[in-house]
Design a protein around this motif. Structure first.
Motif, PDB file in Angstrom:
ATOM      1  N   THR A 170       0.866  -1.173   0.000  1.00 30.69           N
ATOM      2  CA  THR A 170       0.000   0.000   0.000  1.00 30.69           C
ATOM      3  C   THR A 170       0.899   1.218   0.000  1.00 30.69           C
ATOM      4  O   THR A 170       1.923   1.248   0.688  1.00 30.69           O
ATOM      5  N   GLY A 171       0.525   2.214  -0.777  1.00 30.41           N
ATOM      6  CA  GLY A 171       1.354   3.403  -0.925  1.00 30.41           C
ATOM      7  C   GLY A 171       1.533   4.165   0.375  1.00 30.41           C
ATOM      8  O   GLY A 171       0.622   4.231   1.199  1.00 30.41           O
ATOM      9  N   ARG A 172       2.715   4.732   0.540  1.00 34.13           N
ATOM     10  CA  ARG A 172       2.999   5.541   1.727  1.00 34.13           C
ATOM     11  C   ARG A 172       2.887   7.018   1.388  1.00 34.13           C
ATOM     12  O   ARG A 172       3.248   7.453   0.303  1.00 34.13           O
ATOM     13  N   GLN A 173       2.425   7.796   2.362  1.00 35.49           N
ATOM     14  CA  GLN A 173       2.399   9.236   2.224  1.00 35.49           C
ATOM     15  C   GLN A 173       3.788   9.789   2.564  1.00 35.49           C
ATOM     16  O   GLN A 173       4.645   9.077   3.074  1.00 35.49           O
ATOM     17  N   LYS A 174       3.999  11.055   2.291  1.00 39.40           N
ATOM     18  CA  LYS A 174       5.308  11.656   2.510  1.00 39.40           C
ATOM     19  C   LYS A 174       5.719  11.594   3.977  1.00 39.40           C
ATOM     20  O   LYS A 174       6.870  11.294   4.304  1.00 39.40           O
ATOM     21  N   GLN A 175       4.770  11.843   4.897  1.00 37.53           N
ATOM     22  CA  GLN A 175       5.103  11.818   6.312  1.00 37.53           C
ATOM     23  C   GLN A 175       5.427  10.399   6.771  1.00 37.53           C
ATOM     24  O   GLN A 175       6.266  10.193   7.650  1.00 37.53           O
ATOM     25  N   ASP A 176       4.789   9.391   6.167  1.00 42.30           N
ATOM     26  CA  ASP A 176       5.097   8.007   6.515  1.00 42.30           C
ATOM     27  C   ASP A 176       6.512   7.649   6.077  1.00 42.30           C
ATOM     28  O   ASP A 176       7.205   6.897   6.761  1.00 42.30           O
ATOM     29  N   LYS A 177       6.922   8.170   4.929  1.00 45.61           N
ATOM     30  CA  LYS A 177       8.281   7.909   4.448  1.00 45.61           C
ATOM     31  C   LYS A 177       9.305   8.522   5.404  1.00 45.61           C
ATOM     32  O   LYS A 177      10.318   7.904   5.722  1.00 45.61           O
ATOM     33  N   ARG A 178       9.024   9.730   5.875  1.00 49.78           N
ATOM     34  CA  ARG A 178       9.943  10.370   6.828  1.00 49.78           C
ATOM     35  C   ARG A 178      10.018   9.574   8.120  1.00 49.78           C
ATOM     36  O   ARG A 178      11.091   9.419   8.703  1.00 49.78           O
ATOM     37  N   HIS A 179       8.890   9.066   8.571  1.00 47.60           N
ATOM     38  CA  HIS A 179       8.848   8.265   9.791  1.00 47.60           C
ATOM     39  C   HIS A 179       9.645   6.969   9.610  1.00 47.60           C
ATOM     40  O   HIS A 179      10.377   6.552  10.523  1.00 47.60           O
ATOM     41  N   ALA A 180       9.534   6.351   8.455  1.00 49.03           N
ATOM     42  CA  ALA A 180      10.284   5.122   8.177  1.00 49.03           C
ATOM     43  C   ALA A 180      11.791   5.396   8.172  1.00 49.03           C
ATOM     44  O   ALA A 180      12.580   4.597   8.686  1.00 49.03           O
ATOM     45  N   ILE A 181      12.201   6.528   7.616  1.00 48.72           N
ATOM     46  CA  ILE A 181      13.621   6.885   7.603  1.00 48.72           C
ATOM     47  C   ILE A 181      14.113   7.112   9.022  1.00 48.72           C
ATOM     48  O   ILE A 181      15.207   6.661   9.402  1.00 48.72           O
ATOM     49  N   ALA A 182      13.320   7.810   9.851  1.00 48.41           N
ATOM     50  CA  ALA A 182      13.718   8.066  11.231  1.00 48.41           C
ATOM     51  C   ALA A 182      13.848   6.758  12.013  1.00 48.41           C
ATOM     52  O   ALA A 182      14.804   6.588  12.790  1.00 48.41           O
ATOM     53  N   GLU A 183      12.923   5.837  11.824  1.00 50.25           N
ATOM     54  CA  GLU A 183      13.006   4.540  12.518  1.00 50.25           C
ATOM     55  C   GLU A 183      14.240   3.761  12.086  1.00 50.25           C
ATOM     56  O   GLU A 183      14.930   3.154  12.913  1.00 50.25           O
ATOM     57  N   ARG A 184      14.519   3.762  10.804  1.00 48.97           N
ATOM     58  CA  ARG A 184      15.686   3.039  10.293  1.00 48.97           C
ATOM     59  C   ARG A 184      16.989   3.645  10.848  1.00 48.97           C
ATOM     60  O   ARG A 184      17.902   2.930  11.251  1.00 48.97           O
ATOM     61  N   ASP A 185      17.072   4.984  10.894  1.00 49.36           N
ATOM     62  CA  ASP A 185      18.264   5.640  11.433  1.00 49.36           C
ATOM     63  C   ASP A 185      18.431   5.338  12.921  1.00 49.36           C
ATOM     64  O   ASP A 185      19.546   5.110  13.394  1.00 49.36           O
ATOM     65  N   TRP A 186      17.318   5.338  13.663  1.00 49.60           N
ATOM     66  CA  TRP A 186      17.392   5.049  15.089  1.00 49.60           C
ATOM     67  C   TRP A 186      17.835   3.612  15.323  1.00 49.60           C
ATOM     68  O   TRP A 186      18.657   3.337  16.203  1.00 49.60           O
ATOM     69  N   ALA A 187      17.331   2.680  14.545  1.00 49.83           N
ATOM     70  CA  ALA A 187      17.738   1.272  14.685  1.00 49.83           C
ATOM     71  C   ALA A 187      19.227   1.114  14.390  1.00 49.83           C
ATOM     72  O   ALA A 187      19.934   0.371  15.082  1.00 49.83           O
ATOM     73  N   ARG A 188      19.725   1.821  13.394  1.00 47.08           N
ATOM     74  CA  ARG A 188      21.148   1.760  13.058  1.00 47.08           C
ATOM     75  C   ARG A 188      21.999   2.346  14.182  1.00 47.08           C
ATOM     76  O   ARG A 188      23.007   1.765  14.589  1.00 47.08           O
ATOM     77  N   ASP A 189      21.585   3.501  14.731  1.00 46.25           N
ATOM     78  CA  ASP A 189      22.344   4.116  15.836  1.00 46.25           C
ATOM     79  C   ASP A 189      22.290   3.252  17.085  1.00 46.25           C
ATOM     80  O   ASP A 189      23.297   3.132  17.804  1.00 46.25           O
ATOM     81  N   LYS A 190      21.145   2.628  17.356  1.00 47.68           N
ATOM     82  CA  LYS A 190      21.007   1.760  18.522  1.00 47.68           C
ATOM     83  C   LYS A 190      21.938   0.552  18.391  1.00 47.68           C
ATOM     84  O   LYS A 190      22.599   0.177  19.360  1.00 47.68           O
ATOM     85  N   ALA A 191      21.993  -0.014  17.218  1.00 45.91           N
ATOM     86  CA  ALA A 191      22.890  -1.169  17.002  1.00 45.91           C
ATOM     87  C   ALA A 191      24.349  -0.757  17.151  1.00 45.91           C
ATOM     88  O   ALA A 191      25.173  -1.499  17.701  1.00 45.91           O
ATOM     89  N   ARG A 192      24.672   0.427  16.699  1.00 47.16           N
ATOM     90  CA  ARG A 192      26.045   0.942  16.802  1.00 47.16           C
ATOM     91  C   ARG A 192      26.416   1.146  18.278  1.00 47.16           C
ATOM     92  O   ARG A 192      27.524   0.831  18.709  1.00 47.16           O
ATOM     93  N   LEU A 193      25.471   1.676  19.073  1.00 47.04           N
ATOM     94  CA  LEU A 193      25.737   1.885  20.501  1.00 47.04           C
ATOM     95  C   LEU A 193      25.874   0.572  21.257  1.00 47.04           C
ATOM     96  O   LEU A 193      26.696   0.452  22.172  1.00 47.04           O
ATOM     97  N   MET A 194      25.058  -0.413  20.885  1.00 45.00           N
ATOM     98  CA  MET A 194      25.131  -1.701  21.573  1.00 45.00           C
ATOM     99  C   MET A 194      26.454  -2.423  21.282  1.00 45.00           C
ATOM    100  O   MET A 194      26.960  -3.144  22.122  1.00 45.00           O
ATOM    101  N   ARG A 195      27.000  -2.237  20.101  1.00 48.37           N
ATOM    102  CA  ARG A 195      28.297  -2.855  19.783  1.00 48.37           C
ATOM    103  C   ARG A 195      29.430  -2.219  20.559  1.00 48.37           C
ATOM    104  O   ARG A 195      30.355  -2.872  20.967  1.00 48.37           O
ATOM    105  N   GLY A 196      29.346  -0.890  20.703  1.00 48.79           N
ATOM    106  CA  GLY A 196      30.444  -0.138  21.320  1.00 48.79           C
ATOM    107  C   GLY A 196      30.402  -0.070  22.775  1.00 48.79           C
ATOM    108  O   GLY A 196      30.404  -0.836  23.642  1.00 48.79           O
TER     109      GLY A 196
END
Length: 158
Positions: free
Chosen positions: A132-158
């Motif tokens: 199902t198509g995403r709206q512009k705000q949903d795309k921004r939310h998906a990017i923010a979640e992906r960035d947070w998951a990446r930063d969280k994984a980076r912190l857990m490793r270090g």
């Protein structure tokens, strides 16, 4: 003992991926389907030259087809020519076709090809998702979640 592999050819694994689809669509169910190809098309796929960026799947005559997937002509001296953007039939059972068409008609969703890969037997398969198509705000939310998951994984490793 592993069999020798020609340089640059894909015998197993992903031949092409539609990464933009997961950004533009919220993907629900996925299903793997076979695809009807000619010999030179398979050779071109094995070189990884397929493009799924503008591809979509849809219903025609009670069957599911892959439209607008670009598979360029194989340049290995093969005489048979084919249309690079020709519709290609997807191989699904009748029950699977009815399930996909039911989901598309109920939710107003679309069938999106996510990737083309070769399975363990060396056969080309297409992974189709109901999106199902995403709206512009949903795309921004998906990017923010992906960035947070990446930063969280980076912190857990270090």
């Amino acid at each position: 003992m592993a069999e020798p592999r020609k340089k640059g050819l894909i015998s197993r694994g992903i031949a092409a991926q539609n990464r933009k689809a997961r950004y533009d669509y919220a993907i629900g169910d996925t299903m793997e389907a076979g695809i009807v190809l000619k010999g030179p098309e398979v050779k071109s796929l094995r070189l990884g030259r397929v493009t799924l960026g503008e591809a979509w799947a849809g219903e025609r005559d009670g069957e599911i087809w892959l439209f607008n997937a670009h598979i360029p002509e194989y340049q290995g001296g093969v005489l048979s020519r084919f249309e690079p953007r020709a519709p290609r039939k997807l191989l699904l059972k009748k029950k699977q076709i009815n399930q996909l068409l039911g989901e598309v008609s109920k939710k107003g969703a679309t069938l999106v090809p996510l990737q083309i890969h070769f399975n363990d037997q060396g056969r080309a398969k297409v992974l189709i998702g109901v999106g199902t198509g995403r709206q512009k705000q949903d795309k921004r939310h998906a990017i923010a979640e992906r960035d947070w998951a990446r930063d969280k994984a980076r912190l857990m490793r270090g």
